[in-house]
Write a protein that holds these residues in place. Structure first.
Motif, PDB file in Angstrom:
ATOM      1  N   THR A   1      15.017  33.738 -17.306  1.00  0.00           N
ATOM      2  CA  THR A   1      15.032  35.073 -16.466  1.00  0.00           C
ATOM      3  C   THR A   1      14.983  34.183 -14.757  1.00  0.00           C
ATOM      4  O   THR A   1      15.419  34.875 -14.448  1.00  0.00           O
ATOM      5  CB  THR A   1      13.662  35.510 -16.317  1.00  0.00           C
ATOM      6  N   ILE A  25      12.415  40.032 -10.611  1.00  0.00           N
ATOM      7  CA  ILE A  25      11.901  39.452 -12.075  1.00  0.00           C
ATOM      8  C   ILE A  25      10.560  39.574 -12.673  1.00  0.00           C
ATOM      9  O   ILE A  25      10.143  39.323 -13.536  1.00  0.00           O
ATOM     10  CB  ILE A  25      11.934  37.591 -10.911  1.00  0.00           C
ATOM     11  N   ASN A  32      10.594  42.373 -14.869  1.00  0.00           N
ATOM     12  CA  ASN A  32      11.417  41.510 -16.043  1.00  0.00           C
ATOM     13  C   ASN A  32       9.981  40.753 -16.653  1.00  0.00           C
ATOM     14  O   ASN A  32      10.567  40.930 -18.384  1.00  0.00           O
ATOM     15  CB  ASN A  32      12.870  41.342 -15.741  1.00  0.00           C
ATOM     16  N   ILE A  33      10.384  40.073 -15.910  1.00  0.00           N
ATOM     17  CA  ILE A  33       8.682  39.191 -17.176  1.00  0.00           C
ATOM     18  C   ILE A  33       7.789  39.707 -17.818  1.00  0.00           C
ATOM     19  O   ILE A  33       7.323  39.222 -18.750  1.00  0.00           O
ATOM     20  CB  ILE A  33       8.509  38.005 -15.975  1.00  0.00           C
ATOM     21  N   GLY A  36      15.062  40.626 -20.176  1.00  0.00           N
ATOM     22  CA  GLY A  36      15.035  40.178 -18.321  1.00  0.00           C
ATOM     23  C   GLY A  36      16.027  40.325 -17.832  1.00  0.00           C
ATOM     24  O   GLY A  36      15.977  39.650 -16.370  1.00  0.00           O
ATOM     25  N   GLN A  37      16.892  41.160 -17.992  1.00  0.00           N
ATOM     26  CA  GLN A  37      17.981  41.019 -17.175  1.00  0.00           C
ATOM     27  C   GLN A  37      18.423  42.865 -16.286  1.00  0.00           C
ATOM     28  O   GLN A  37      19.097  43.018 -16.112  1.00  0.00           O
ATOM     29  CB  GLN A  37      19.270  41.099 -17.792  1.00  0.00           C
TER      30      GLN A  37
END
Length: 844
Positions: free
Chosen positions: A265, A625, A628-629, A680-681
């Motif tokens: 990621t 990011i 998403n994490i 993660g995307q």
């Protein structure tokens, strides 16, 4: 100096090769492969497979081996892709050097240097090869990388030991011409570099958070699987069944794919940043970007275009508006008979290390002065025999041609060195009236966002900066970048403060600040900072936006105090003396165009366009990011704990195990890897820049503990419902009890319900608010991964071979309807979290 010819360079490249140091072979593929097998969870699975084989459960052993192989292959592919992505970005940061070839000074990549090349070295350069010095001007070199000596070495071409410079060392001040005598592996640095230990990066805030989370999870999981084992033992379950179940639950509860998914990621985020002109040198710095609360930025070239152009010239005999735009001078043939102006133009041309013919090369300020003199009949080029290089403390530069000293610099520093002014060709002693005139004119230019330099000279037989004759002023425009105004609005919404730290004078800095959108900016100068104690400066940091006429020492102090106030600081810089502040910052940002090799070396991120807006884009990417994490952490932990919770509860109630070990491993493989990776995307909109930065010390478990608890509760309810429905049918076939080697509707329904619940829950994990339906399904790759996982689940239920291994039975439409209805409770998790938060707020 002519330097080498292009033909000779081509010949020498064939003989000596590229100026690169071969890296040790690290057997990357083998290393990454073994990294997958080093996981203690994989080792437990291998042991479990071995035990199964020994006791005669060969099918279970083969199935476990298949799971290990698939897990290893998937992990290897993902980690290999991540490493390749980061490697490709490193190659984008190209080291360059100024070299003389075919009689022309030009900039080239350092890897194309050959022995015999003539280099021009200046402050901030990382020396690209071993060189013999030809001429030096106050050259000081930091050789700590080779000698360990922290004090810079003053070079002297007349002393053998001091007449050489070496690859990897750093020019601290001054400049020089030098001839390359060794490149690549033949340099002193090349001979020892592979013996040096690689430095280890400090753990990032997220590393620390995940480490704490892992320890907590370890204790919880150990307690729960121990409880399951003990309860099963006292309920007379088979030891081997309990062992296999405990192992499977342990593997399921710990998200062993987390490190790989996290790395991938981050790598994808780094690639996205590279497309936005930000090259990330240190992968983990991307996490910290999302937490940035203060940006300390330079003005020139970051907030402005760094396209200097002289617009006004002032002498004591006349004042001129200079026509033109940018660096264009070829269409101008300006004439003058004014001797004062001719003297000023001569200083512009002589006290200058840039060039505009045959190509443009050098510092933007010096290029602007060269362009100014080129618009007129160029003064005769003087031959420089000595130089006092610019320094941030003196804020001046002087050169000497054997007869005259030519000086340029910041007016407030230069005027202190002047004893006379030039008026109509005559040197007149300076008095209060002349000082008043020059300061008023400087202030007038500065208030119009123009950068002001003073120019002076003196006749002398040696170089010194005393008793100079002030000739006049040049005023330069450096237009603000068009995108900066909107970027400042964006960072204000994001609760990020911006501090402009510049070497320019206060009036210019304040004027530019107003142009780009600062409302009533207040400024503080370096001399006042020097007089303030730390507690006073901390107070000033809350009140002031602009810090002018500052030195690198001031910058370092300001960054340190901001951090002591609990701020997460991103700092931009370009000069060699900015390196300490960049290294001290939470995120150091170097300028890729005007930045020195010294700053790029210590920076976390290098901007290819030197644009403030790129820093803001990078912060957005960092926040995306981090979001998403958090999303895939929520998903992995919710998905993994629901299984162990259901098994623990049913074992406590004395019922047969609701799921077999291979089904647990299958769920872990199907529902963890692909949907988590797709999470993660997830694309995020600009609304995340309207939120406050996340705290770097926040507890991840407390951040989404409520979400996980509600998800686990709903999953347990759904598991119990389908389990008892299926158990009733199973008992009608097998009687009061049935072992784990029998096909079971109850276990098939629990197995399928867990998968379906998690495939719906993954859509909810993207958000920390109640989303609209359209928002939930906007991630293409997530939709693909969910469909793929669903197809694999169908294969597990209806394929005869899979039925044999996983002990599944086909489901009818009624059973599917029941499973899907209960699984859809996953969509209630976020509304229930919002409801409990509302109640909590109301009660408090």
């Amino acid at each position: 100096m002519e330097g080498l010819s292009s033909k000779e360079v081509a010949k020498r490249l064939k003989v000596y090769g590229l100026n690169e140091i071969p890296k040790k072979k690290d057997f990357k593929i083998i290393r990454i492969l073994f990294d997958q097998l080093k996981s203690y969870l994989v080792l437990i699975l291998i042991i479990a497979g071995g035990v199964s084989f020994v006791i005669g459960h060969s099918k279970d052993a083969i199935a476990i081996l298949i799971v290990v192989v698939i897990n290893t292959v998937v992990g290897f592919i993902q980690e290999f892709k991540a490493e390749k992505a980061v490697e490709s970005l490193k190659s984008m940061i190209k080291s360059k050097a100024v070299v003389i070839r075919d009689g022309i000074k030009k900039e080239i990549e350092t890897k194309f240097l050959v022995p015999g090349d003539v280099l021009y070295l200046s402050e901030g350069d990382k020396i690209p090869a071993d060189c013999k010095l030809l001429s030096v001007y106050n050259l000081k070199v930091d050789e700590a990388v080779l000698t360990g000596e922290s004090n810079p070495v003053t070079k002297d071409i007349n002393i053998e030991d001091l007449s050489r410079t070496f690859k990897g060392t750093l020019v601290v001040s001054g400049n020089a011409y030098a001839e390359v005598f060794a490149t690549g592996k033949d340099t002193e640095f090349g001979k020892i570099v592979n013996l040096l230990n690689e430095t280890q990066d400090d753990p990032s805030p997220l590393d620390i958070q995940i480490d704490k989370l892992s320890k907590k999870l370890g204790f919880i999981v150990l307690f729960l699987i121990s409880l399951v084992f003990l309860l099963g033992y006292f309920k007379n379950f088979k030891i081997i069944d309990l062992f296999m179940t405990s192992v499977s639950l342990g593997v399921s509860a710990i998200p062993e794919g987390l490190p790989v998914i996290l790395t991938l990621t981050l790598a994808f985020g780094v690639q996205a940043l590279s497309r936005k002109k930000a090259i990330v040198r240190k992968l983990k710095s991307v996490e910290t970007l999302g937490a940035t609360t203060v940006i300390c930025t330079d003005k020139t070239g970051t907030l402005t275009k760094n396209e200097m152009m002289v617009t006004n010239v002032f002498t004591f005999s006349n004042e001129l508006d200079i026509p033109g735009e940018g660096y264009n001078f070829k269409n101008f043939k300006l004439k003058t008979s004014n001797n004062d102006l001719k003297s000023l133009l001569q200083i512009c041309n002589a006290c200058n290390n840039s060039q505009v013919v045959p190509n443009i090369l050098g510092d933007p300020t010096e290029i602007a002065l060269k362009v100014l003199s080129a618009k007129y009949d160029l003064p005769d080029q003087v031959k420089i025999v000595d130089e006092m290089a610019f320094s941030s403390s003196r804020k001046m530069m002087s050169v000497f041609d054997g007869k005259k000293v030519y000086t340029k610099g910041a007016l407030e520093m230069l005027i202190k060195k002047c004893s006379h002014v030039l008026v109509n060709g005559k040197e007149v002693e300076i008095d209060a009236n002349y000082k008043k005139i020059i300061k008023a004119k400087s202030k007038d230019y500065s208030n119009n966002a123009l950068r002001v330099l003073g120019l002076a000279y003196k006749k002398s037989n040696s170089i010194s900066e005393k008793d100079l004759v002030l000739v006049g002023l040049v005023a330069m425009i450096d237009p603000p970048r068009l995108s900066v105004k909107q970027s400042l609005i964006d960072v204000k919404k994001a609760s990020i403060a911006v501090k402009v730290i510049t070497g320019d004078n206060l009036e210019t800095a304040l004027s530019v600040a107003r142009q780009i959108g600062f409302e009533n900016p207040k400024g503080l100068t370096g001399d006042k900072i020097d007089k303030m104690k730390d507690y006073e400066l901390k107070k000033a940091l809350k009140e002031y936006d602009i810090f002018a006429r500052t030195s690198p020492k001031h910058k370092f102090r300001l960054v340190s105090l901001l951090q002591s106030m609990g701020e997460v600081v991103a700092v931009s810089g370009d000069g060699v003396n900015d390196a300490p502040a960049l290294k001290k910052a939470d995120v150091g940002v170097a300028m890729g165009i005007k930045g020195t090799e010294a700053t790029k070396e210590v920076a976390d991120i290098v901007l290819q366009d030197d644009n403030f807006s790129t820093i803001v884009n990078a912060i957005f990417e960092g926040r995306k990011i981090y979001k998403n994490i958090i999303s895939f952490l929520k998903f992995l932990l919710s998905a993994n704990f629901d299984t162990i919770a259901a098994v623990s509860l049913l074992t406590l109630m004395g019922f047969p195990l609701p799921i077999i070990p291979l089904q647990v491993l299958f769920i872990n493989l199907v529902t963890d890897a692909f949907p988590a990776l797709a999470l993660g995307q997830t694309v995020r909109d600009k609304s995340i820049m309207n939120e406050k930065p996340h705290a770097t010390n926040e507890s991840l478990l407390s951040k989404f503990g409520k979400f996980i608890s509600i998800a686990v509760f709903l999953q347990i309810f759904a598991n119990l419902a389908v389990y008892f429905y299926g158990l009733k049918i199973d008992q009608s076939i097998f009687g009061a009890s049935f072992d784990m080697n029998s096909q079971s509707l109850a276990r098939t329904m629990v197995f399928t319900q867990i998968v379906m619940f998690e495939l719906m829950l993954v859509y909810v994990c993207k958000f920390d608010f109640v989303p609209k339906i359209k928002q939930m399904f906007d991630n293409f790759w997530l939709n693909v991964s969910v469909v793929f996982s669903f197809c694999i689940q169908l294969f597990a239920i209806y394929n005869p071979v899979m039925q044999e291994y996983l002990k599944t039975t086909p489901l009818n439409l009624t059973q599917w309807a029941m499973i899907l209805l209960l699984a859809s409770t996953a969509f209630l998790v976020q509304p229930l979290v919002a409801w409990t938060n509302k109640l909590q707020t109301k009660n408090s």
